[in-house]
Enzyme design. Structure first.
Site, mmCIF file in Angstrom:
data_model
loop_
_atom_site.group_PDB
_atom_site.id
_atom_site.type_symbol
_atom_site.label_atom_id
_atom_site.label_comp_id
_atom_site.label_asym_id
_atom_site.label_seq_id
_atom_site.Cartn_x
_atom_site.Cartn_y
_atom_site.Cartn_z
ATOM 1 N N ARG A 47 0.828 -1.216 0.000
ATOM 2 C CA ARG A 47 0.000 0.000 0.000
ATOM 3 C C ARG A 47 0.865 1.270 0.000
ATOM 4 N NH1 ARG A 47 -1.944 1.733 4.576
ATOM 5 N NH2 ARG A 47 -2.484 -0.312 5.423
ATOM 6 N N TYR A 99 -15.183 16.657 -16.816
ATOM 7 C CA TYR A 99 -15.664 15.306 -16.571
ATOM 8 C C TYR A 99 -16.687 15.327 -15.428
ATOM 9 C CZ TYR A 99 -15.883 10.474 -15.263
ATOM 10 O OH TYR A 99 -16.362 9.225 -14.951
ATOM 11 N N ASP A 170 -6.114 18.335 -15.692
ATOM 12 C CA ASP A 170 -6.487 16.990 -16.136
ATOM 13 C C ASP A 170 -6.033 16.849 -17.583
ATOM 14 O OD1 ASP A 170 -7.783 14.715 -17.120
ATOM 15 O OD2 ASP A 170 -9.552 14.991 -15.843
ATOM 16 N N LYS A 195 -7.589 5.468 -19.767
ATOM 17 C CA LYS A 195 -7.877 5.865 -21.148
ATOM 18 C C LYS A 195 -6.664 5.600 -22.048
ATOM 19 C CE LYS A 195 -11.562 7.368 -19.028
ATOM 20 N NZ LYS A 195 -12.723 6.534 -18.878
#
Ligand code: PLP
Length: 371
Positions: A47, A99, A170, A195
Site C-alpha cells: 500500500r 468530466y 487533467d 484511457k
C-alpha cells in the site's frame, strides 16, 4: 532523449535479478525486513509502494516533465486524493465543462469538508482571474470532456501564481504525447490512465504527476498510503505496457479524428462539431500553440435534438455505443444519458472516442447511421 524514446524506455530497465527485458510484476503485499528490522530494498508493504508501481511512476514523471508521481486505482481516486489534500474550507475554481465526476465531487462530497467550487468558463481569462482571488486551487481540463473546450494553460498558470493558488490540469484527453502542462506552468497533472495510457479498454488506473517533489507532494503521498487508493501491481504493469506505444497510437488517433471531424463538419445531419483541430473551433489557435496535435476525441451535435442523436448512436454497427475513451476501438455515446439526473451536456451531443480502425470504415459506418 526525445519523448517517443522516453515512452518506450522510461522505467523499463532490465530486471536486475534475471535480466528480463519486460519488467516483472511484483505481486507481493509485504517485503522481508533485514536483521535490524530495516527495509532491505526500500519496500515494506504494497500500500505504501512497490517495485512495479515505482516503474510506472518513474515513467509518468519523465513523460510529463515532473519530479514525482503517484499512481492510483482510478482517475477519480487521483482527483479525490488531490482535492482531499486541500485544507478544509478551501475554495477551488473548476471548468464549466469538465468530466462529470469532478462536478459530482464538487456538488456532493467536497462541501462535506467545507470546500466550495466555483464553475468558470476557462476560456474567459478575466472570469478566471476574478474567481482565482483567494482560491487554493484552479482546475483546468483541456481539451475538456465532453465539449472539447480549450483552456490556455500558460495564461491560467500565471493567474494561479499571482493568486497564490495551485494549478492542476487533467491531461487525460491530450496525454503528454500531445501536451505537457507542467512545462506550461501547472503544479500537478492528473490522469485517468484508464484511457490512452492503458490504451486497450482493459485496465483502470489514475495518476498525479507533480512539478516539484516538495512538502505538498509528501503530504499527498502520505494520504495515499494511509487512505489506500493505490493501483494494483498488475494494473501498474498493464499501464506501463500501454505507455510504450502511446505516441504511435496517439498519432493514429489524431489522424483519424481530424479526418472524421472534417467529414462530420460537412455532413448535413450535423449541427456542429467540437474538435480543436478545426480552424472554426474557438480554441483552435491556443490548441495549436500548446498541443502537438489535436487529439483523438471529438463531439458533435446532431440536428433534430435528443431523439435524433440517440437514433444515430443506435444505428451504428462498427462503432460501439459505449462510455469511456482511449482504446483501440471507436466508441460513441450520448453523453447526457450517462450524466445522472441533472446532465450538463447538450441533449443532442454525441461524444466520439476515435479509435485505430481504418478511417474509411469509420466514415462508412457514420454515413449509414447519420442517413
Ligand atoms: N478525467 C477525465 C477527463 C475522464 O474522461 C475521466 C473518465 O472518463 C476521468 C477523469 C475519471 O477517470 P476514471 O474513470 O479512471 O476514474
Amino acid at each position: 532523449m526525445r519523448p517517443e524514446t522516453l515512452a518506450v524506455h522510461a522505467g523499463g530497465e532490465a530486471d536486475a535479478a534475471t535480466g528480463a527485458v519486460s519488467p516483472p510484476i511484483h505481486l507481493a503485499t509485504t517485503f522481508k525486513h533485514g536483521p535490524a528490522g530495516e527495509r532491505v530494498a526500500g519496500y515494506e508493504y504494497q500500500r505504501e509502494g512497490n517495485p512495479t508501481q515505482d516503474r510506472l511512476e518513474a515513467m509518468l514523471s519523465v513523460l510529463e516533465g515532473g519530479h514525482a508521481a503517484l499512481a492510483t486505482g482510478s482517475g477519480m481516486a487521483a482527483m479525490s486524493l488531490l482535492l482531499d489534500s486541500l485544507a478544509a474550507g478551501s475554495r477551488i475554481v473548476i471548468p464549466d465543462d469538465c468530466y462529470t465526476g469532478l462536478r459530482v465531487l464538487a456538488q456532493e462530497f467536497l462541501p462535506q469538508r467545507g470546500v466550495t467550487a466555483v464553475l468558470v468558463d476557462m476560456a474567459d481569462l478575466a472570469a478566471v482571474k476574478t474567481a482565482a482571488a483567494g482560491a487554493a486551487l484552479i482546475w483546468a481540463e483541456t481539451p475538456s470532456n465532453p465539449q472539447l473546450k480549450i483552456a490556455d494553460i500558460a495564461a491560467i498558470a500565471a493567474i494561479a501564481r499571482d493568486a497564490g493558488a495551485l494549478l492542476a490540469c487533467d491531461n487525460t484527453f491530450a496525454t503528454p504525447a500531445l501536451q505537457r502542462p507542467i512545462a506550461l506552468g501547472a503544479d500537478v497533472v492528473m490522469h485517468s490512465t484508464t484511457k490512452y495510457f492503458g490504451g486497450h479498454s482493459d485496465c483502470m488506473g489514475g495518476a498525479l504527476v507533480f512539478a516539484q517533489r516538495d512538502a505538498f507532494f509528501e503530504a499527498v503521498a502520505h494520504r495515499r498510503h494511509v487512505t489506500g487508493g493505490i493501483l494494483s501491481p498488475f494494473n501498474a504493469w498493464l499501464t506501463l505496457r500501454g505507455a510504450r506505444s502511446l505516441h504511435a497510437r496517439m498519432a493514429w488517433h489524431c489522424r483519424n479524428a481530424s479526418v472524421l471531424a472534417a467529414f462530420l463538419a460537412d455532413h448535413p445531419a450535423v449541427e456542429v462539431v467540437h474538435y480543436p483541430g478545426l480552424p472554426s473551433h474557438p480554441g483552435h489557435d491556443i490548441a495549436k500553440r500548446q498541443m502537438r496535435d489535436f487529439g483523438g476525441m471529438l463531439s458533435f451535435r446532431v440536428k433534430g435534438g435528443r431523439d435524433a442523436a440517440l437514433a444515430v448512436a443506435g444505428r451504428l454497427k462498427l462503432i460501439t455505443n459505449a462510455t469511456s475513451l482511449g482504446g483501440p476501438e471507436s466508441l460513441i455515446e450520448h453523453r447526457a444519458s450517462v450524466e445522472g439526473p441533472t446532465p450538463f451536456s447538450p441533449q443532442n451531443l454525441l461524444r466520439f472516442s476515435v479509435g485505430l480502425e481504418n478511417v474509411e470504415d469509420l466514415i462508412d459506418d457514420l454515413s449509414q447511421a447519420l442517413g
